[in-house]
Design an enzyme around this catalytic site. Structure first.
Site, short mmCIF file in Angstrom:
data_model
loop_
_atom_site.label_atom_id
_atom_site.label_comp_id
_atom_site.label_asym_id
_atom_site.label_seq_id
_atom_site.Cartn_x
_atom_site.Cartn_y
_atom_site.Cartn_z
N ARG A 149 -7.85 -30.97 7.42
CA ARG A 149 -8.92 -32.01 8.69
C ARG A 149 -8.29 -33.83 9.48
O ARG A 149 -7.61 -34.07 9.10
CB ARG A 149 -10.34 -32.53 7.87
CG ARG A 149 -11.12 -31.27 7.12
CD ARG A 149 -12.34 -31.20 6.52
NE ARG A 149 -13.30 -31.14 5.24
CZ ARG A 149 -12.90 -30.97 4.18
NH1 ARG A 149 -12.01 -31.48 3.43
NH2 ARG A 149 -13.34 -29.66 3.61
N LYS A 173 -14.12 -34.98 2.46
CA LYS A 173 -15.74 -35.19 2.73
C LYS A 173 -16.34 -35.64 1.25
O LYS A 173 -15.70 -35.72 0.38
CB LYS A 173 -16.02 -33.71 2.79
CG LYS A 173 -15.98 -33.43 4.49
CD LYS A 173 -16.64 -32.39 4.78
CE LYS A 173 -16.44 -31.61 6.14
NZ LYS A 173 -17.59 -30.83 6.50
N HIS A 245 -9.06 -28.90 14.58
CA HIS A 245 -9.39 -28.05 13.32
C HIS A 245 -9.58 -26.37 13.48
O HIS A 245 -8.92 -25.37 12.19
CB HIS A 245 -10.94 -27.50 13.63
CG HIS A 245 -11.72 -27.44 12.16
ND1 HIS A 245 -11.97 -28.89 11.10
CD2 HIS A 245 -12.42 -26.85 11.26
CE1 HIS A 245 -12.09 -28.50 10.30
NE2 HIS A 245 -12.63 -27.30 9.92
N ARG A 248 -5.91 -25.84 11.23
CA ARG A 248 -6.50 -26.09 9.35
C ARG A 248 -7.70 -23.88 9.71
O ARG A 248 -6.68 -23.54 8.39
CB ARG A 248 -7.91 -26.69 9.45
CG ARG A 248 -8.21 -26.30 8.05
CD ARG A 248 -9.57 -27.98 8.11
NE ARG A 248 -10.76 -27.42 6.78
CZ ARG A 248 -10.23 -28.07 5.18
NH1 ARG A 248 -9.10 -28.39 5.30
NH2 ARG A 248 -11.25 -27.97 4.50
N HIS A 271 -12.91 -26.82 -0.29
CA HIS A 271 -14.49 -26.52 -0.09
C HIS A 271 -14.90 -26.92 -1.09
O HIS A 271 -14.21 -26.49 -2.50
CB HIS A 271 -13.93 -24.80 0.82
CG HIS A 271 -13.60 -24.72 1.87
ND1 HIS A 271 -13.61 -23.31 2.22
CD2 HIS A 271 -13.40 -25.82 3.29
CE1 HIS A 271 -13.20 -23.53 3.82
NE2 HIS A 271 -13.36 -25.25 3.87
N TYR A 280 -12.15 -16.23 5.65
CA TYR A 280 -11.09 -16.07 6.02
C TYR A 280 -11.07 -14.53 5.49
O TYR A 280 -9.89 -13.84 5.52
CB TYR A 280 -9.91 -17.63 5.64
CG TYR A 280 -9.99 -18.20 5.98
CD1 TYR A 280 -9.90 -18.98 7.30
CD2 TYR A 280 -11.31 -19.67 5.20
CE1 TYR A 280 -9.85 -19.76 8.10
CE2 TYR A 280 -11.35 -21.07 5.70
CZ TYR A 280 -11.03 -21.08 7.38
OH TYR A 280 -11.05 -22.55 7.73
#
Length: 300
Positions: A149, A173, A245, A248, A271, A280
């Site tokens: 990110r 995150k 992004h 990514r 994630h 994806y």
């Protein structure tokens, strides 16, 4: 006065117990401010503790009239649910008014991705004769080669790079850390950048360990990365809506298309849920369908 007390307590809860990122905390506090302002503007004689589901539905109608999109509305509702969960934990309320508050249905928009050829063209657009060129090349290689990110990229530290084992320690995150492989090409470009550019900078105090620096020896901003990528895409003649992004997304999509296991891709991206990573697989299906529509004789 009561509002400020709740706001400060909620902020501490998000920081210490939920361990959320500063950006997410700021968004949740903004949502709470929006609700409080609504109660004042509509002269609703209730507090944040005493409002009910009907009041919240009126609030959702209010932000809808203000033309907040479905994603913004869903995020606001998520922030309010977190706040009332906090009040329940603090025993400030007995019933949660957001329990039956429904978020708008969201369509799942497939993100734009770059082809391998487009990424190569972006890399070719970087002027390596300039002082920052080698830095910029290393940035693109990391965004695409490791799927970082933009916030993870600008905060990456030299001490978090294990050059011997080709591993990055990435803080994502919620301050969660994960291990991400460092590719040979990205590794080479980082070494070139550090040896030929970073080592001659007058680095500001407190930025000594930050990998990517501007010409003043300070950490790069997220906005600077956005501007940089827009410029490279323009030079490369790419007219898609590209952001950091996008690299990514491209990283993950190319791994899935190459046959990589979805659980591995989930870990690489950081994630928390496999559901987020499953987009994806949809991208891969979309590519297969597009191939039929574009090239099968029955569709020409």
């Amino acid at each position: 006065m009561q509002y400020k007390t709740y706001r400060n307590g909620f902020k501490t809860y998000l920081q210490l117990e939920r361990n959320l990122s500063p950006n997410t905390i700021e968004a949740y506090l903004h949502d709470l401010e929006l609700l409080n302002s609504f109660l004042e503007e509509k002269d609703i004689k209730k507090t944040l503790k005493t409002i009910d589901l009907d009041d919240l539905k009126s609030f959702i109608g209010f932000i809808n009239e203000m033309e907040f999109g479905a994603y913004s509305q869903a995020r606001i509702i998520s922030g309010l649910k977190a706040f009332y969960k906090y009040l329940l934990l603090e025993k400030e309320i007995e019933n949660n008014p957001t329990q039956f508050l429904e978020a708008p249905r969201l369509g799942r928009k497939l993100p734009d991705i770059l082809s391998i050829e487009e990424i190569e063209n972006i890399i070719k657009s970087i002027d390596l004769s300039t002082a920052e060129g080698q830095r910029n090349r290393a940035i693109i290689e990391l965004l695409y080669g490791s799927g970082l990110r933009v916030s993870e990229l600008v905060n990456l530290k030299l001490s978090e790079i294990d050059f011997k084992n080709n591993i990055l320690i990435v803080t994502g995150k919620g301050n969660k850390q994960r291990l991400v492989p460092l590719g040979e090409i990205a590794k080479k470009q980082i070494h070139l950048y550090v040896d030929n550019y970073r080592n001659i900078l007058n680095i500001k105090k407190g930025h000594d360990d930050i990998l990517f620096l501007n010409r003043r020896g300070s950490k790069l901003s997220r906005q600077m990365i956005f501007i940089m990528i827009k410029k490279f895409c323009e030079i490369a003649g790419i007219h898609k809506d590209i952001s950091p992004h996008t690299f990514r997304h491209s990283f993950a999509t190319h791994l899935v298309q190459g046959g990589d296991d979805l659980r591995v891709v989930q870990q690489l991206l950081g994630h928390s849920s496999i559901i987020t990573t499953e987009i994806y697989t949809h991208l891969n299906t979309y590519d297969l369908r597009k191939a039929i529509l574009d090239f099968h004789p029955r569709n020409n």
